[in-house]
Scaffold this active site. Structure first.
Site, PDB file in Angstrom:
ATOM      1  N   SER A 250      31.406  19.548  45.023  1.00 40.32           N
ATOM      2  CA  SER A 250      32.199  18.662  44.692  1.00 40.32           C
ATOM      3  C   SER A 250      31.992  18.298  43.125  1.00 40.32           C
ATOM      4  CB  SER A 250      32.058  17.321  45.662  1.00 40.32           C
ATOM      5  OG  SER A 250      30.751  16.715  45.129  1.00 40.32           O
ATOM      6  N   LYS A 251      32.729  17.355  42.551  1.00 43.36           N
ATOM      7  CA  LYS A 251      32.637  17.018  41.313  1.00 43.36           C
ATOM      8  C   LYS A 251      31.415  16.628  40.830  1.00 43.36           C
ATOM      9  CE  LYS A 251      36.974  15.287  40.340  1.00 43.36           C
ATOM     10  NZ  LYS A 251      38.007  14.250  40.864  1.00 43.36           N
TER      11      LYS A 251
END
Ligand code: GLU
Length: 478
Positions: A250-251
């Site tokens: 993810s980010k």
């Protein structure tokens, strides 16, 4: 877009969000490769029915990203937002058949219900309040303009068994499946209705998608059964884990979209090759594949069900590989948008020489300026940098003067080997060490503590520029 023959047909079904997560890109790539590997077709469908997630310009990003990745789709693009009446008709058909029902429960009631279920540690889901409303009551409410959705009436008993192309057999207990909303109050379908209708209507034979959709399988299969259609075959891909090997990529792990990688100077060849290996392997030690090679080599049977891990270091290794492999002219073109250097001011021959010594150090296209700026702009280094740590000024100056002398008399600057010979002869003829000669020349020409070798620098800069810089440095150290 009927599928009249036995053509294998897959589709990518992106929801336009304005970027393409690597996980989605991998799904699309596998759908594409699966189709290509069996001589089938690959289609593109824009799943834009979630009005809350509408992002201006996001559809264009989808096309741009597919084009960048080189994933060419067959036929027309299907856009769900232009098919609303179709979904509505199918939802109503299900109501008529008794497979779906109108639900008038308000958002407030549903969130209250959810809160209570959570508080009591019960499974969350719709309590089926409207499932058995009398037809007259339903008509009355609709007449009064009460906001409503249409929900799937899931059977209360029974099982659905699916043979997944990747995960094998998966069994679902239908009594545990919620009555899914199919048509929302705004008249837009949910993913669940639209995906089944579209996959069927466009003749999709195989769906490969992320495993976040596994829990939707029974709803989808049941919808196929209600319509009397044959379900597509499914393959659910495992998650991609971030570098902690625990959580989904993810980010948190930095930039994880295709667009972000692109703007950071990653090559499409590396992106495609690396993501192909996130869950697929060729069964050999080979790791480098072009898209065309993957189209031939890919085999769905070699897709693993265990999670894949995104390893940034490995990805960098792939990018560096493709940078090194690329021919210099092509590479220069790719570097241009990432560079602050105005290439038009320099001769092609010079630029190609720069590229050829710098590219083995580059990991991304952005690295070009980092490793090459001293070829284009130069300020003499500080005096101390010119002397090798283990050397002294006497030997440094001696080596420097002798090297300048020899280089001035040298006409053949065409090969790095020749320049190397010259510097080595300065070392041996004057009883010096390599560090007395190679270091000062390198540090003077680049004005950096780390740079390509002195002979590479001499070769790229050429006689005039090199001697000019060296003489300025001689003044500093003498
Ligand atoms: N629009 C869905 C998504 O973006 C597609 C899922 C599917 O492939 O069926 O995840």
């Amino acid at each position: 877009m009927q599928n009249s023959g036995n053509t294998i047909r897959t589709r990518a079904a992106p929801s336009p969000t304005g970027f393409m997560h690597v996980g989605n890109a991998r799904t699309f790539l596998f759908e594409y490769l699966f189709a290509k590997s069996v001589g089938g077709e690959f289609h593109l469908r824009i799943e834009d029915t979630d009005q809350k997630r509408y992002v201006e310009g996001a559809e264009q990003v989808v096309y741009d990203t597919f084009n960048f990745l080189g994933l060419k789709w067959d036929g027309e693009v299907i856009k769900q937002s232009s098919r609303l009446s179709i979904y509505k008709d199918y939802a109503r058909k299900l109501v008529e058949q008794g497979n779906a029902y109108f639900c008038f429960c308000s958002e407030e009631r549903l969130s209250q219900l959810r809160e209570e279920q959570e508080k009591n540690h019960q499974p969350t889901g719709y309590d089926r309040k409207c499932r058995d409303l009398h037809a007259d009551e339903v008509l009355e409410k609709i007449k009064n303009g009460e906001s409503h959705v249409i929900r799937l009436k899931m059977p209360e008993t029974g099982k659905i068994v699916l043979s997944d192309m990747i995960r094998g057999e998966i069994e679902f207990d239908l009594s545990l499946v919620d009555d899914q909303v199919l048509l929302k109050a705004d008249g837009f379908p949910t993913y669940h209705l639209a995906v089944v209708v579209d996959d069927h209507m466009t003749g999709i034979t195989h769906v490969i998608r992320g495993d976040e959709w596994v829990s939707s399988i029974p709803k989808h299969i049941y919808l196929y059964q209600c319509f009397g259609w044959e379900p597509t075959k499914y393959g659910h891909l495992s998650v991609i884990l971030g570098s902690d090997k625990k959580k989904k990529l993810s980010k948190r792990d930095g930039a994880v979209s295709v667009e972000a990688f692109r703007t950071q100077g990653y090559l499409v060849e590396a992106i495609i090759n690396y993501i192909a290996l996130l869950g697929w392997n060729p069964g050999t030690e080979r790791e480098f594949f072009t898209l065309a090679e993957l189209e031939k080599e890919f085999n769905i049977k070699r897709v693993q069900k265990s999670p894949a891990m995104f390893d940034m270091e490995k990805f960098n290794h792939f990018n560096a590989h493709y940078i090194h492999e690329m021919n210099d002219v092509e590479l220069l073109k790719k570097i241009k948008p990432f560079s602050e250097i105005d290439f038009s001011k320099y001769a092609n021959e010079f630029l190609q020489k720069v590229i050829s010594v710098v590219k083995t150090r580059m990991v991304t296209l952005k690295d070009f300026d980092v490793y090459s700026h001293f070829f284009f702009t130069w300020q003499p280094p500080k005096k101390d940098m010119i002397k090798f740590a283990k050397s002294d000024w006497q030997n440094t100056i001696l080596g420097f003067e002798k090297a300048i002398e020899k280089l001035e008399n040298l006409d053949d600057w065409n090969t790095i080997e020749k320049l190397n010979e010259v510097l080595l002869s300065v070392v041996t003829e004057n009883g010096l060490k390599n560090g007395d000669v190679f270091w000062p020349i390198r540090a003077s020409l680049s004005a950096e503590s780390a740079s390509p070798s002195p002979t590479e620098l001499l070769w790229v800069l050429g006689k005039e520029l090199s001697l000019n810089r060296l003489k300025k440095c001689l003044v500093i150290i003498k």
